[in-house]
Structures are given as C-alpha cells and as structure tokens.
Design an enzyme around this catalytic site. Structure first.
Site, PDB file in Angstrom:
ATOM      1  N   HIS B  62       0.624 -51.840  45.834  1.00  8.54           N
ATOM      2  CA  HIS B  62       0.578 -51.493  47.263  1.00  8.54           C
ATOM      3  C   HIS B  62      -0.193 -50.185  47.391  1.00  8.54           C
ATOM      4  O   HIS B  62       0.288 -49.146  46.955  1.00  8.54           O
ATOM      5  CB  HIS B  62       1.992 -51.330  47.812  1.00  8.54           C
ATOM      6  CG  HIS B  62       2.818 -52.576  47.700  1.00  8.54           C
ATOM      7  ND1 HIS B  62       2.881 -53.518  48.696  1.00  8.54           N
ATOM      8  CD2 HIS B  62       3.603 -53.043  46.700  1.00  8.54           C
ATOM      9  CE1 HIS B  62       3.674 -54.517  48.320  1.00  8.54           C
ATOM     10  NE2 HIS B  62       4.128 -54.244  47.100  1.00  8.54           N
ATOM     11  N   ASN B  94       0.550 -56.180  52.769  1.00  8.35           N
ATOM     12  CA  ASN B  94       1.485 -55.656  53.776  1.00  8.35           C
ATOM     13  C   ASN B  94       1.065 -54.261  54.243  1.00  8.35           C
ATOM     14  O   ASN B  94       1.822 -53.292  54.146  1.00  8.35           O
ATOM     15  CB  ASN B  94       2.931 -55.663  53.259  1.00  8.35           C
ATOM     16  CG  ASN B  94       3.112 -54.872  51.995  1.00  8.35           C
ATOM     17  OD1 ASN B  94       2.140 -54.581  51.301  1.00  8.35           O
ATOM     18  ND2 ASN B  94       4.344 -54.505  51.694  1.00  8.35           N
ATOM     19  N   ASP B 152       3.839 -60.979  50.947  1.00  9.60           N
ATOM     20  CA  ASP B 152       4.621 -60.120  50.055  1.00  9.60           C
ATOM     21  C   ASP B 152       5.460 -59.093  50.804  1.00  9.60           C
ATOM     22  O   ASP B 152       5.000 -58.453  51.742  1.00  9.60           O
ATOM     23  CB  ASP B 152       3.703 -59.373  49.093  1.00  9.60           C
ATOM     24  CG  ASP B 152       4.519 -58.489  48.169  1.00  9.60           C
ATOM     25  OD1 ASP B 152       5.474 -58.994  47.588  1.00  9.60           O
ATOM     26  OD2 ASP B 152       4.221 -57.292  48.079  1.00  9.60           O
ATOM     27  N   HIS B 179       7.256 -63.752  47.290  1.00 11.71           N
ATOM     28  CA  HIS B 179       8.354 -62.779  47.272  1.00 11.71           C
ATOM     29  C   HIS B 179       9.595 -63.605  47.602  1.00 11.71           C
ATOM     30  O   HIS B 179       9.671 -64.208  48.662  1.00 11.71           O
ATOM     31  CB  HIS B 179       8.097 -61.711  48.340  1.00 11.71           C
ATOM     32  CG  HIS B 179       9.256 -60.795  48.570  1.00 11.71           C
ATOM     33  ND1 HIS B 179       9.309 -59.524  48.058  1.00 11.71           N
ATOM     34  CD2 HIS B 179      10.408 -60.963  49.263  1.00 11.71           C
ATOM     35  CE1 HIS B 179      10.441 -58.952  48.428  1.00 11.71           C
ATOM     36  NE2 HIS B 179      11.133 -59.807  49.158  1.00 11.71           N
ATOM     37  N   HIS B 232       7.695 -60.679  40.929  1.00 13.91           N
ATOM     38  CA  HIS B 232       8.771 -59.769  40.490  1.00 13.91           C
ATOM     39  C   HIS B 232      10.150 -60.401  40.282  1.00 13.91           C
ATOM     40  O   HIS B 232      11.094 -60.102  40.992  1.00 13.91           O
ATOM     41  CB  HIS B 232       8.887 -58.553  41.396  1.00 13.91           C
ATOM     42  CG  HIS B 232       8.791 -58.808  42.871  1.00 13.91           C
ATOM     43  ND1 HIS B 232       9.481 -59.797  43.501  1.00 13.91           N
ATOM     44  CD2 HIS B 232       8.093 -58.153  43.842  1.00 13.91           C
ATOM     45  CE1 HIS B 232       9.210 -59.744  44.786  1.00 13.91           C
ATOM     46  NE2 HIS B 232       8.368 -58.773  45.022  1.00 13.91           N
ATOM     47  N   ASN B 279      13.239 -53.614  45.552  1.00 14.24           N
ATOM     48  CA  ASN B 279      13.540 -54.972  45.944  1.00 14.24           C
ATOM     49  C   ASN B 279      12.543 -55.919  45.293  1.00 14.24           C
ATOM     50  O   ASN B 279      11.346 -55.752  45.506  1.00 14.24           O
ATOM     51  CB  ASN B 279      13.471 -55.092  47.472  1.00 14.24           C
ATOM     52  CG  ASN B 279      14.073 -56.383  47.963  1.00 14.24           C
ATOM     53  OD1 ASN B 279      14.859 -57.003  47.266  1.00 14.24           O
ATOM     54  ND2 ASN B 279      13.694 -56.799  49.148  1.00 14.24           N
ATOM     55  N   ASP B 306       4.233 -53.738  40.891  1.00  9.85           N
ATOM     56  CA  ASP B 306       4.742 -53.618  42.264  1.00  9.85           C
ATOM     57  C   ASP B 306       4.679 -52.155  42.715  1.00  9.85           C
ATOM     58  O   ASP B 306       5.578 -51.666  43.409  1.00  9.85           O
ATOM     59  CB  ASP B 306       6.168 -54.164  42.369  1.00  9.85           C
ATOM     60  CG  ASP B 306       6.611 -54.395  43.811  1.00  9.85           C
ATOM     61  OD1 ASP B 306       5.770 -54.245  44.728  1.00  9.85           O
ATOM     62  OD2 ASP B 306       7.792 -54.718  44.019  1.00  9.85           O
ATOM     63  N   HIS B 310       6.178 -44.218  48.243  1.00 11.21           N
ATOM     64  CA  HIS B 310       6.804 -43.727  49.481  1.00 11.21           C
ATOM     65  C   HIS B 310       6.831 -42.212  49.397  1.00 11.21           C
ATOM     66  O   HIS B 310       6.929 -41.640  48.310  1.00 11.21           O
ATOM     67  CB  HIS B 310       8.230 -44.249  49.628  1.00 11.21           C
ATOM     68  CG  HIS B 310       8.318 -45.729  49.853  1.00 11.21           C
ATOM     69  ND1 HIS B 310       7.882 -46.328  51.015  1.00 11.21           N
ATOM     70  CD2 HIS B 310       8.766 -46.719  49.060  1.00 11.21           C
ATOM     71  CE1 HIS B 310       8.070 -47.637  50.930  1.00 11.21           C
ATOM     72  NE2 HIS B 310       8.599 -47.897  49.742  1.00 11.21           N
TER      73      HIS B 310
END
Lengths: 326, 425
Positions: B62, B94, B152, B179, B232, B279, B306, B310
């Site tokens: 991401h 996303n 995803d 996902h 994942h 997650n 993954d 953040h």
C-alpha cells in the site's frame, strides 16, 4: 510495592491485594464516626473522566475522594471539546497540562486507561474499560466476600450471565482466583465462550452449575446495549433458562447461598423481584464497600511516581515494541 | 562495469550457495565464474561471505497515493522497498480515489515513472470504488498492464458480483486477489478471537471469518474457470483449505503469506500494542506453525508484506481506535533471514523462490535471476552483520512496525538494478 496506577487486577500481586483489602477495613471503620473525613489527600486533585454512563462507580469514587479531602473535578464529557471531535489523546494532553494528581477514567475502549497512564504523570485508576477490566469492582467484590468468609480459600463463586461482554467477570474472577477462591461461569454458549481461561469451570446448564455447590451466586447484568447481534432468543427465555426465578431463589435460600450483583439490576431478567428482599443478598453491601475500597486505592497510589510499567499480559518479551509518542 | 568477487549466489532451485564472481556490464550480467578478470575502469566489490540473490518482488503493498500521502508516497514507499532489498512492487488499489478506472491507474503509473527508482505496478479494483456493487471498468485497466483485480481491504461481499467479474475478466487474462473476511463475523476490530481477545476484552475475529471466504472464492473461481489468488492467509484451516483445493488440480489457485503471520501470534499484542494490530489478525502459534509448513511445502506461492503505513498519530491511539496494518518493506528480508534462514528452518532457495521469482511469475513478469544475459537486478546480503530498525533507518514515511528499534541478524548491503547501484551500505 508502590504503584502509580491501578489499571487491572491481572498485574496485581497477592500481597498488594491483601494490603488493599486490609486498608479498606480500616477505612470502613471511619463510616461509623460522625466525621467521616480525613486529610490523607488534602491538596490533591482528582479528575473524574467518565466517557460512559455510571451511577455507582462515579458517585462512589467521588465520595471516596472527598472523604480523603481531595478536590474532585468532574470532567463533563457531554460539554467538552470531545463533542467537537477532539481525540482522547488531545484531551489527555490538555489534562496533563493541568497537572491533576489522579485521573479516574471509564471508557468503552479496552486498554485506554493504560494509554492515558503512559502519557500522564497522574495516577490513573481504571473505572471500567470496555469489556476488559474493572479493578475496583473486583476489589469491592472480594472485600464483600471476605466479610462473610474471612478465609475465602476453597470457597466457590458461580458467576452467571453475559461473560463475553463483562469487565466485571474478568476482573472479579481473576482476583478471586488469586485469593484461592474457585470460580465458575454459567450462561448461554454464545455468551460464555469456550476459550475462557481453563482455570475457570464453564457451565451452560443451570442444574449442572448448582451441582458444583457454589457458596456465592454472582449475577451479571445482561448488557443488551453491547450485543450487536442476538446472543439469545428473548429476555423471557433467558430468565427462564439462566435467571434466578422465584423457584430458584427458594432453592438458593434453602441452600443458604449468598447473592451478589454489580448493578444496575435488570429485574425480571437475571433476577426476579423477590431477590430485593432476600436476606442473603449482598448487593447493597457491595455498594457500601465500594467507598472504602476506593479510598484505599486512592490512598495507596502515588501520583508522579516513576515506577516500572505494569506488565499485564505480555506472555513473552516484546523486545523493541513500545508506544509511539507524537 | 561492476565485478562482484566471491559472492555466494542464491537461487530458487537449491538451498546450496555457489561461490562465484559476477561481472555486470551496462546493466547486464555478462559473465559468472571464478577469478574473472578485473575490468579496466570497472568497480570491483569484494563480496566474500555475502549472499548475492535476485531482487525481491512484493506483490502486495500500500503506497497510499493518491489520497493518503501523509502515510506514504510512491517515492517513500519505493525507497523503503529498496532499503529492504525489494526491486519491484504491486500496489493495492485502496487509494482515494480508488484505482477503479484506466484514468486512475494511468495517473499512478505516470507518477511512479517519475517518482520511483524501481518498477511500480498496480492492481485494479474489481468494483467501482471498491463498494462491491458495480463492476469497475476492467478492460480499460488491462490496457495499462493491470493483471490483478482486487477490492483489497474489503471482501467483495456479494458472491454473484464476484462470479460475474470472474467470468468477465478471465477472458482478458486477468486474475483475482481476494481479501478474505466475512464482515458480519469478523466485527470491526483486528484481533484473533480466542484466549487473548477474552483477556483484552475485545470482540475477536474468528478464523472462520477468513476461512469461509477462502473457500467461497476458490469455489467461485472453480465455477468461473478463473484464477484466484488468496491474499494474506493467517490461519491453519485457511492454509489447509488452499492445500486441498490445490490437490484437486481443477482450479487455478495461488496464495500468499506475510512474514508477520509467520513470526507473531496474538500474544504479542501484549498490553494493547497497536504495532501488532493488523487484518487479518495475528492468530496462534499453531497457526504460525501451519503457515510455515504451508510455505515450505509450496501451498503458499508467494511471500508478500501487505506493507500498510499509518502515521504515528493514528497508531498511538488506543487499540480499538488505531487503524489496522503494519509496514513491511524495510524489514521483510532481514526478518525472514533472522527468524527462518539463520535458524535453519528453510533455505535461501525458499526466500528467492517465494519472495522474488514466483511473485514475478504471478504478475506475468520476467523472473530476475543471477544468470548470464539477464538484466542485473540483485542484492548483496551480509549474513553476519546486524540491522537495527531505528526510525532513522526506515525509509517508509511511517514506522508502524513491531520491529521498530529491534536488532535482527542480517543486513541488505547493496541493491543493484541494471547499471545503477540503488543502495550501498
């Protein structure tokens, strides 16, 4: 050992628990005096930070703090900047700047009091965090039981109800086990999960649970507001299968068992109305004992102390992991 | 010209490392052998004792751009990749706006050409705005090289929508990455349902919430004749479900496992450490053991991270409020070495095959290999050195990782892409 915060029961040592219960006994003696106030916390400030509704716990802490001569400030969540979108962390930064000595916090999110404790020099007392812990409730429960059973080792307490959503069940069962009390859970399979600790007996059948011969039956409030899906078909069926009905109350009375409940009681759900007149009900004793227990806790903690972090659930060392500060 | 002397070369086919010199001329591997002549004017690197392997390829990252550049940008994300020995990535869609159209994909790819030193590929959404309702304009994205379709972060909840998408897009040679999560079972929070969720008082997500969709989506792919890639995987039964379907041989299914699901359990969350909140959630030691078994056996085709950055502010909230996800690009290769290769649980061949070769095959790309005639796309790894993952070491814009401030065995010393040395320590 002195501590800065009281965040959970899990990390308390048995000696600390015994000390707090002994202190509670001393504080309770004050209640019969005409002047119930002592200057133990004179000049200290206690901030009540309740994000969730509370009657008993809130007023109990407030009375306890005032009896120790502390200044009490009620943080009005409904009229605070929280309603403007301020995060808990921003609120804590603001409160830290005010240099309060104690923060009594209740919040719906588990672990949040610990987060506050790491960010403030104030002594933080967890007054209930989600379905995690409610340590002073556990202490007052133990205190109440010890009044009836001075040596509670080997006694049996059956906790009935919504274990899944109950912080009271977690804290009280942990503490009672530390005192040598045997604990069992009873409730519907959807509310008493299979993965509860193996040290706690798990029942889903009332008769089987009573055959275990408990000394105390501890009812929990069915927390319908926390149940995002249906966990049992109806309140009526719950009362019939797991509640203390009139018939069951008569049996309990014959057996001489004590009944406890952390309140507020849902009459007609976990308990029938007649329980209010049951002579071995300890429900009001619990409320009364809450004050002396909370006095003992406030008196015991040391704000601003530089103590080792409480290691609650770290099953193995977590080298390098830490809370990221801004 | 670069001459790497006495490097121990790792390949996907054998755990044995072969010591050789490797000569790179104009970005192409020109010669491999012993005691190669030192080229005039060329750079000579003493690689004795160090492992030379193809650059890693991460098919699940991401990069948060567009829309969340405060967490990561294409530049910082790809620098984190290089830092960890990764020389190619596939972005998840996303973003904001979501990558559900040729226009959105084109913008990202154009940006990446300018802002990244490594190739950045992207997946595209199955449905518009990842809402699980209307199909995205799939063919338009194919025209830009998109191979992987995924919503995803969100399961395409309606099986009829996913089945139609599979029937439609398989004709274009595209595949689906799933996902796997039944939202009604998983609840809003990323913690495994079990002993730990009980202790912490958080509504847990049962493994079956993931396993149901693993099985559902493979069945849908079976019905549609599509290729589904299971993202994942975190649970033992999830792995066993994939193993069973693969053993039938009548459906094209691939799967990935993340380093963190191999290394950590829900117990690591300890006192609500949000760096372990992800997650699908961390599960139990039995799940970790099964995932490792699945990786070695080949149930898992690829390792991916993954990589989910953040900001510190977001992760410093309480456990329920903090977002899911951890970064992985800076740390994956070293942590795989430290936890598995060094203790002898698997060899370098597993790393090269699962984190370099197979992800490229999945995406239909040429495999990077240390072979004469191949483009140089490789890294040097020092097995004796250590890496301390300080904030300063990380190149990702965010440092939300359980490895922060940990010191692990192994170090990525050099990353070479074509004629360029992207990283040198």
């Amino acid at each position: 050992m002195a501590r800065k915060d009281l965040l959970d029961i899990a990390s308390l040592h048995r000696e600390e628990i015994e000390f707090l219960l002994d202190q509670s006994t001393s504080f309770k003696k004050l209640f019969t005096r005409s002047v119930k106030k002592i200057p133990a916390l004179e000049g200290k400030s206690v901030l009540m930070l309740f994000y969730e509704a509370s009657t008993r716990t809130h007023s109990s802490f407030e009375v306890a703090a005032k009896r120790l001569s502390a200044e009490v400030t009620n943080f009005d969540v409904a009229h605070s900047s929280i309603t403007k979108g301020e995060s808990v962390r921003e609120t804590i930064e603001t409160l830290q700047a005010m240099r309060t000595d104690y923060i009594v916090v209740r919040h719906g999110h588990p672990g949040l009091p610990g987060m506050i404790a790491r960010q403030t020099t104030a002594s933080v007392i967890n007054a209930g965090d989600g379905a995690h812990e409610h340590p002073t409730q556990a202490l007052l429960d133990a205190f109440t039981i010890k009044e009836k059973f001075p040596d509670p080792r080997g006694k049996k307490v059956l906790i009935i109800g919504d274990i899944l959503h109950s912080r009271v069940a977690r804290s009280t069962s942990t503490l009672l086990q530390k005192l040598g009390v045997e604990v069992a859970y009873l409730g519907p399979g959807s509310l008493v999960p299979k993965y509860v600790p193996a040290s706690i007996r798990r029942f889903t059948d009332y008769e089987a649970a009573m055959a275990w011969t408990p000394d105390v039956v501890y009812l929990l409030r069915v927390q319908l507001e926390r149940q995002d899906v249906q966990f049992f078909p109806s309140v009526r069926e719950y009362h019939r299968v797991y509640g203390i009905t009139n018939t069951r109350l008569a049996e309990i009375s014959d057996l001489g068992l004590y009944i406890m409940h952390p309140g507020p009681v849902n009459r007609g759900v976990e308990l029938c109305d007649a329980v209010m007149d049951y002579e071995r009900s300890l429900i009001t004793n619990q409320v009364e004992n809450g004050i002396s227990v909370r006095m003992a806790v406030l008196d015991w903690l040391t704000p601003g102390g530089d103590f080792p972090k409480q290691e609650a659930y770290a099953a193995q060392p977590r080298a390098g992991s830490k809370v990221i500060l801004p | 010209m670069i001459l790497l002397q006495n490097a121990r070369i790792a390949t996907e086919n054998s755990p044995v490392l072969v010591e050789s010199d490797v000569l790179i001329v104009e970005g192409i591997i020109q010669n491999i052998g012993t005691k190669l002549a030192i080229p005039e004017g060329g750079r000579v690197i003493d690689a004795r004792g160090r492992v030379l392997m193809p650059g890693m390829f991460d098919a699940h990252v991401h990069f948060r751009a567009p829309g969340f550049e405060n967490k990561e940008t294409i530049t910082t994300g790809s620098e984190a990749a290089i830092n960890g020995g990764v020389t190619g990535v596939v972005m998840m869609p996303n973003t904001r706006p979501a990558l559900d159209s040729a226009t959105a994909v084109a913008t990202v790819l154009e940006n990446a050409k300018v802002r990244s030193r490594i190739p950045v590929y992207t997946s595209g959404c199955v449905t518009k705005n990842r809402e699980g309702k209307e199909l995205a304009e799939i063919e338009g994205m194919r025209g830009l090289g998109v191979k992987m379709l995924t919503d995803d972060g969100d399961t395409t909840a309606d099986p009829a929508v996913l089945l139609r998408a599979m029937q439609y897009a398989t004709e274009f040679g595209m595949f689906f990455a799933s996902h796997c999560e039944v939202l009604e079972l998983a609840g809003p929070r990323a913690l495994n349902e079990g002993v730990m969720s009980y202790r912490l008082g958080i509504k847990g997500s049962p493994a079956c919430a993931e396993e149901i969709i693993i099985d559902r989506d493979i069945r849908l792919a079976h019905a549609a004749g599509a290729h589904v890639h299971i993202q994942h995987v975190s649970s033992k039964l999830g792995m066993e479900t994939i193993r069973w379907w693969k053993s039938r041989g009548d459906v094209k299914v691939t799967a990935e496992v993340m380093p963190h699901h191999l290394m950590f359990t829900d117990e690591h969350i300890g006192d609500y450490d949000t760096n372990y909140k992800m997650n699908p959630p961390l599960r139990t030691q039995a799940d970790c053991d099964a995932l490792l078994e699945g990786l070695i056996e080949g149930v898992f085709d690829i390792i991916a991270t993954d990589h989910a950055p953040h900001t510190p502010f977001e992760k410093a909230q309480d456990f329920l409020s903090a977002p899911n996800g951890i970064t992985g690009l800076d740390t994956a290769l070293v942590s795989l070495y430290h936890h598995f290769v060094e203790p002898g649980k698997f060899g370098w061949d597993v790393v090269v095959k699962r984190y370099s070769a197979e992800p490229r095959r999945l995406m239909g790309l040429p495999v990077a290999a240390i072979e004469v005639g191949q483009k140089a796309e490789c890294l040097l790894f020092d097995t004796e050195a250590e890496t301390t993952f300080t904030k300063e070491f990380m190149k990702s814009k965010s440092q939300n990782t359980p490895f922060i401030d940990q010191t692990l065995k192994g170090r990525v010393d050099m990353v070479i892409l074509g004629a360029e040395i992207l990283l040198e320590r």
